[in-house]
Design an enzyme around this catalytic site. Structure first.
Site, PDB file in Angstrom:
ATOM      1  N   HIS A  58      -0.588  -4.404  -9.957  1.00  0.00           N
ATOM      2  CA  HIS A  58      -0.541  -5.233  -8.084  1.00  0.00           C
ATOM      3  C   HIS A  58      -1.028  -6.493  -8.205  1.00  0.00           C
ATOM      4  O   HIS A  58      -0.324  -7.235  -8.357  1.00  0.00           O
ATOM      5  CB  HIS A  58      -0.205  -3.824  -7.843  1.00  0.00           C
ATOM      6  CG  HIS A  58      -0.794  -4.496  -5.689  1.00  0.00           C
ATOM      7  ND1 HIS A  58       0.867  -5.037  -5.258  1.00  0.00           N
ATOM      8  CD2 HIS A  58      -1.317  -4.494  -5.561  1.00  0.00           C
ATOM      9  CE1 HIS A  58       0.561  -5.748  -4.275  1.00  0.00           C
ATOM     10  NE2 HIS A  58      -1.148  -5.363  -3.997  1.00  0.00           N
ATOM     11  N   HIS A  82      -7.138 -10.036  -4.323  1.00  0.00           N
ATOM     12  CA  HIS A  82      -7.535  -9.356  -2.240  1.00  0.00           C
ATOM     13  C   HIS A  82      -7.466  -7.648  -2.566  1.00  0.00           C
ATOM     14  O   HIS A  82      -7.660  -8.175  -0.927  1.00  0.00           O
ATOM     15  CB  HIS A  82      -5.260 -10.221  -2.839  1.00  0.00           C
ATOM     16  CG  HIS A  82      -4.443  -9.102  -2.984  1.00  0.00           C
ATOM     17  ND1 HIS A  82      -4.032  -8.906  -3.363  1.00  0.00           N
ATOM     18  CD2 HIS A  82      -4.292  -8.273  -2.730  1.00  0.00           C
ATOM     19  CE1 HIS A  82      -2.905  -8.159  -4.508  1.00  0.00           C
ATOM     20  NE2 HIS A  82      -3.273  -6.717  -3.120  1.00  0.00           N
ATOM     21  N   GLU A  86     -10.834  -4.394  -0.466  1.00  0.00           N
ATOM     22  CA  GLU A  86     -10.290  -3.429   0.697  1.00  0.00           C
ATOM     23  C   GLU A  86     -10.763  -1.959  -0.120  1.00  0.00           C
ATOM     24  O   GLU A  86     -11.249  -1.033   0.498  1.00  0.00           O
ATOM     25  CB  GLU A  86      -9.208  -3.172   0.540  1.00  0.00           C
ATOM     26  CG  GLU A  86      -8.454  -2.315   1.578  1.00  0.00           C
ATOM     27  CD  GLU A  86      -8.842  -2.325   3.601  1.00  0.00           C
ATOM     28  OE1 GLU A  86      -9.653  -3.024   3.933  1.00  0.00           O
ATOM     29  OE2 GLU A  86      -8.216  -1.458   3.738  1.00  0.00           O
ATOM     30  N   ASP A  87     -10.345  -2.007  -1.470  1.00  0.00           N
ATOM     31  CA  ASP A  87     -10.393  -0.919  -2.145  1.00  0.00           C
ATOM     32  C   ASP A  87     -11.572  -0.112  -3.158  1.00  0.00           C
ATOM     33  O   ASP A  87     -11.124   0.090  -4.271  1.00  0.00           O
ATOM     34  CB  ASP A  87      -9.082  -1.111  -2.902  1.00  0.00           C
ATOM     35  CG  ASP A  87      -8.372  -0.105  -2.110  1.00  0.00           C
ATOM     36  OD1 ASP A  87      -8.152  -0.222  -0.830  1.00  0.00           O
ATOM     37  OD2 ASP A  87      -6.315  -0.960  -2.761  1.00  0.00           O
ATOM     38  N   ASP A 149       1.459 -10.233  -1.640  1.00  0.00           N
ATOM     39  CA  ASP A 149       1.050  -8.825  -1.814  1.00  0.00           C
ATOM     40  C   ASP A 149       2.898  -8.020  -1.034  1.00  0.00           C
ATOM     41  O   ASP A 149       2.703  -7.017  -2.113  1.00  0.00           O
ATOM     42  CB  ASP A 149      -0.111  -9.045  -0.777  1.00  0.00           C
ATOM     43  CG  ASP A 149      -0.509  -7.820  -0.659  1.00  0.00           C
ATOM     44  OD1 ASP A 149      -0.406  -6.329  -1.685  1.00  0.00           O
ATOM     45  OD2 ASP A 149      -0.863  -6.894   0.261  1.00  0.00           O
ATOM     46  N   ASP A 269      33.110 -15.743   3.663  1.00  0.00           N
ATOM     47  CA  ASP A 269      32.065 -16.371   2.939  1.00  0.00           C
ATOM     48  C   ASP A 269      31.625 -16.479   2.723  1.00  0.00           C
ATOM     49  O   ASP A 269      30.278 -16.488   2.579  1.00  0.00           O
ATOM     50  CB  ASP A 269      31.953 -18.074   3.831  1.00  0.00           C
ATOM     51  CG  ASP A 269      31.107 -17.314   5.433  1.00  0.00           C
ATOM     52  OD1 ASP A 269      31.081 -16.628   5.499  1.00  0.00           O
ATOM     53  OD2 ASP A 269      30.932 -18.460   5.553  1.00  0.00           O
TER      54      ASP A 269
END
Ligand code: MN
Length: 752
Positions: A58, A82, A86-87, A149, A269
């Site tokens: 990812h 990124h 957080e993780d 992301d 169109d």
């Protein structure tokens, strides 16, 4: 759209990314980028995505998208990293140490955006959320990486639960696609919208895609024949061009169906052509040729080259009808314009990358540029959400959450007090404490974007403190606090207001008495629009109006309508001076007489009326003999006042305050002529210690006698007392002062 199974090996993906970087023609530091990949891979090791692939895939995908957007080296590195804050266990400091603070700040920024929870679906809330995200991202690259992301997450959304698909898609449609549009990133916007639609209205999405698929052969044939025709014609005209055709993106067709209440067959169109040329003049040449070849649809021509869209977009748009009767859109632009249209704000880094210094130069300048872009967007003619878009990414607003997830928009620098009052006055008035992100904070804590704010209230709260007026940043909070004081604390306000007011008077050189004068006060209150002085005090006390303002107005009013306002000190000095002068005059008084405007002048007391202190008197300016003093009821005086030639010679005189002299005065006693009369008068006068200067009596005929008595008296009171005693003497008919009535003797005297 991208249906490929993405169960890729991250290393292979990274090789692909590295290859793009190498081929970019820019000076990417490949060692630094690879280091970021290694760190991220290590940090995320063991973590899996829903599709079973390693989490790091990812990160690499997001980095690839960031690169495709045209972002710089720090952005690509930040994209790789990124999710590590957080993780994983890595911190801002760890990243800063290895990759510099710019990268660490971007990663931290992305993390903050990730932590924002979207729970509300109100329109107004969505706009606030968009603003909040923009405000939170101090560096625009934070937003761009967040979009990369999100784009990758949307592409791989099929592995998520239905519930998550829905909420993420809603967010994407309401927040990220509009932000991408706002930043001019057409490509990202389209893809985000189509992917979101796929989960939000699977039926509608399917209807359109299936229809398009079924007509694909037909549409493709149409597109290639048109492309060829245009290409051929442009070649004849010697115009270098590249022509692309595409089927319009799903969501734009979807929206058109709904807004125009058409079904798929009513949408003609579906195709759009893009002619890209080298110069602006070629753009207009191409336009002329297209309009010559096909019939233009009236009202569909737009020249965004002459007038670029606020998000920098430039192109010429026109819709024409082909030979088959099918309308199609043609966009004409240069390559530069094309890049800007595709990547929007991100294209900015492409320009910057060409300079060797990269984007680090002119940080300030960059922000100014972004700000201009965003500000100009409010003038947009665009029909969608662009109305009502006053965004200032960096300065004036702060966006925070209520515990329920509502976004509250407050002025930058706002405190929990502002927040509480923004929710409800009652919350503010009963506030006893505040928590931000679960932690107790002081009332003057400055709220940050994305903070979750919780206010603790109590029914028995004492109400807002006056300090809050200084702490609160928003006008509305201050107004509400003042309102509370106005209502709840009148007596306190009156006392406080009075104190402030009187202080202010002192500053302005006024005394309370100047203003409180009952002749003046009603007018002053009227001038400042208060019914009574206590209302005014109360207003000053709760802060509804400043004392300075009121006093200034009152001062104006006093100057305008009254004598000039004098200070208490001035007044005091004046009074003292008056007293002093009075005292001076007294020493200068001659025989206890003050003559207006004259000091030390010669004074005589007229013999015709012999005034004594206490008598009303006037002065007559004589020729060469000073001022002669008369009683106002003196017959001569009255006569003289009637004569014009004398009028100007009468002047005001008065008795001095303190009189130590005694005065000669004459009275006339008329009585029956009897023996012993003079003796009786003398006895009475002697009995009361009157100071007699002369006493004479004579027979005036008819059994009557007249006595002239000259006395020395202190004042009128003493004289009146003497007169009253003389009236008790048997046979006395009348006792008169000389100069009045039928006073023959005085006439005689004067003549004599
Ligand atoms: Mn992510």
């Amino acid at each position: 759209m991208d249906e490929k199974k993405e169960k890729l090996n991250s290393d292979e993906m990274y090789e692909e990314l590295e290859q793009s970087l190498k081929n970019s023609g820019h000076d990417f530091d490949l060692g630094r980028v690879r280091a970021a990949y290694d760190v991220a891979k290590m940090a995320h090791s063991g973590q899996k995505r829903k599709d079973g692939s390693d989490y790091i895939t990812h990160c690499v995908a997001a980095a690839q998208i960031a690169y495709d957007m045209g972002l710089d080296e720090d952005s690509v590195i930040s994209a790789l990293l990124h999710d590590v804050i957080e993780d994983t266990n890595l911190t801002h400091a760890d990243i800063a140490k290895q990759f510099g603070t710019a990268v660490a700040d971007i990663v931290e920024g992305v993390t903050k955006l990730t932590r924002v929870q979207y729970t509300s679906a109100e329109d107004e809330q969505m706009e606030n959320l968009r603003k909040m995200l923009l405000a939170m991202a101090k560096d625009i690259r934070v937003i761009l990486i967040k979009i990369a992301d999100r784009l990758h997450n949307m592409r791989t959304m099929e592995y998520q639960s239905e519930d998550k698909q829905r909420t993420k898609s809603l967010e994407t449609m309401e927040i990220y696609a509009p932000i991408a549009h706002r930043l001019g990133m057409q490509r990202a916007k389209w893809e985000l919208e189509d992917l979101a639609l796929k989960y939000l209205d699977p039926q509608g999405y399917k209807e359109i895609t299936q229809n398009l698929e079924s007509r694909m052969t037909e549409l493709e044939a149409f597109m290639s024949s048109m492309e060829n025709r245009i290409q051929k014609r442009l070649k004849e005209e010697n115009i270098e061009s590249a022509i692309f055709s595409r089927i319009k993106h799903v969501y734009s067709i979807y929206r058109k169906m709904y807004s125009q209440k058409l079904d798929m067959n009513g949408i003609f169109d579906l195709c759009a052509f893009r002619v890209i040329v080298d110069s602006v003049s070629d753009c207009y040449n191409v336009l002329g040729i297209i309009h010559e070849m096909f019939k233009p649809v009236p009202g569909r021509f737009k020249d965004y080259i002459a007038t670029p869209k606020p998000n920098m977009y430039q192109s010429i748009h026109t819709t024409v009808i082909g030979a088959e009767g099918i309308p199609f859109e043609v966009q004409i632009r240069t390559w530069d314009m094309h890049r800007t249209a595709e990547y929007g704000i991100a294209a900015h880094w492409k320009y910057k990358m060409n300079s060797t210094s990269g984007i680090r130069e002119g940080e300030e300048d960059k922000f100014a540029w972004v700000r201009r872009l965003l500000e100009s967007q409010q003038e947009s003619d665009s029909q969608d959400f662009l109305h009502n878009l006053k965004i200032d990414m960096f300065a004036d607003d702060v966006f925070v959450f209520s515990p329920k997830g509502d976004v509250i928009n407050l002025p930058a620098g706002a405190t929990p007090i502002d927040f509480a009052y923004a929710i409800h006055s009652d919350i503010g008035n009963h506030m006893v404490g505040a928590k931000v992100n679960g932690r107790i904070v002081n009332f003057d804590y400055v709220l940050q974007n994305g903070d979750i704010v919780e206010i603790r209230t109590s029914k028995s709260a004492p109400g807002p403190s006056r300090d809050w007026l200084n702490i609160a940043k928003s006008g509305s909070a201050r107004t509400k606090i003042k309102q509370w004081y106005k209502k709840e604390r009148r007596e306190e306000n009156v006392i406080r207001g009075r104190e402030i007011f009187e202080n202010e008077l002192k500053h302005a050189g006024l005394a309370p008495a100047d203003v409180m004068d009952e002749d003046v006060l009603p007018q002053l209150l009227k001038r400042v629009a208060y019914d009574n002085i206590n209302d005014l005090y109360a207003a000053i006390g709760y802060g509804g109006v400043t004392a300075t303002r009121i006093v200034n107005r009152m001062k104006d009013e006093l100057t305008r309508t009254q004598k000039p306002a004098r200070s208490a000190i001035e007044k005091m000095n004046e009074a003292a001076e008056r007293r002093e002068q009075q005292a001076k005059k007294e020493t200068k008084a001659v025989h206890g007489i003050l003559v207006e405007g004259l000091d030390n002048c010669l004074i005589r007391f007229s013999r015709c009326c012999t005034p004594v202190p206490g008598d009303d008197i006037l002065g007559f300016i004589t020729r060469g003999q000073g001022v002669s003093i008369h009683r106002t009821d003196c017959t001569n005086c009255k006569k003289s006042l009637e004569q014009e030639e004398n009028a100007g010679r009468w002047i005001k005189v008065s008795w001095a305050g303190k009189i130590t002299d005694s005065y000669l005065t004459t009275i006339v006693i008329s009585s029956r002529d009897r023996s012993g009369f003079v003796m009786d008068v003398a006895t009475v006068l002697n009995g009361i210690n009157a100071k007699v200067r002369s006493l004479s009596a004579r027979d005036i005929g008819g059994g009557m006698a007249l006595a002239n008595l000259t006395l020395e008296v202190k004042d009128l009171d003493e004289l009146n007392y003497i007169i009253s005693r003389l009236r008790t003497i048997p046979g006395v008919r009348e006792v008169l002062r000389n100069g009045t009535g039928t006073n023959l003797s005085s006439e005689k005297e004067k003549k004599g």
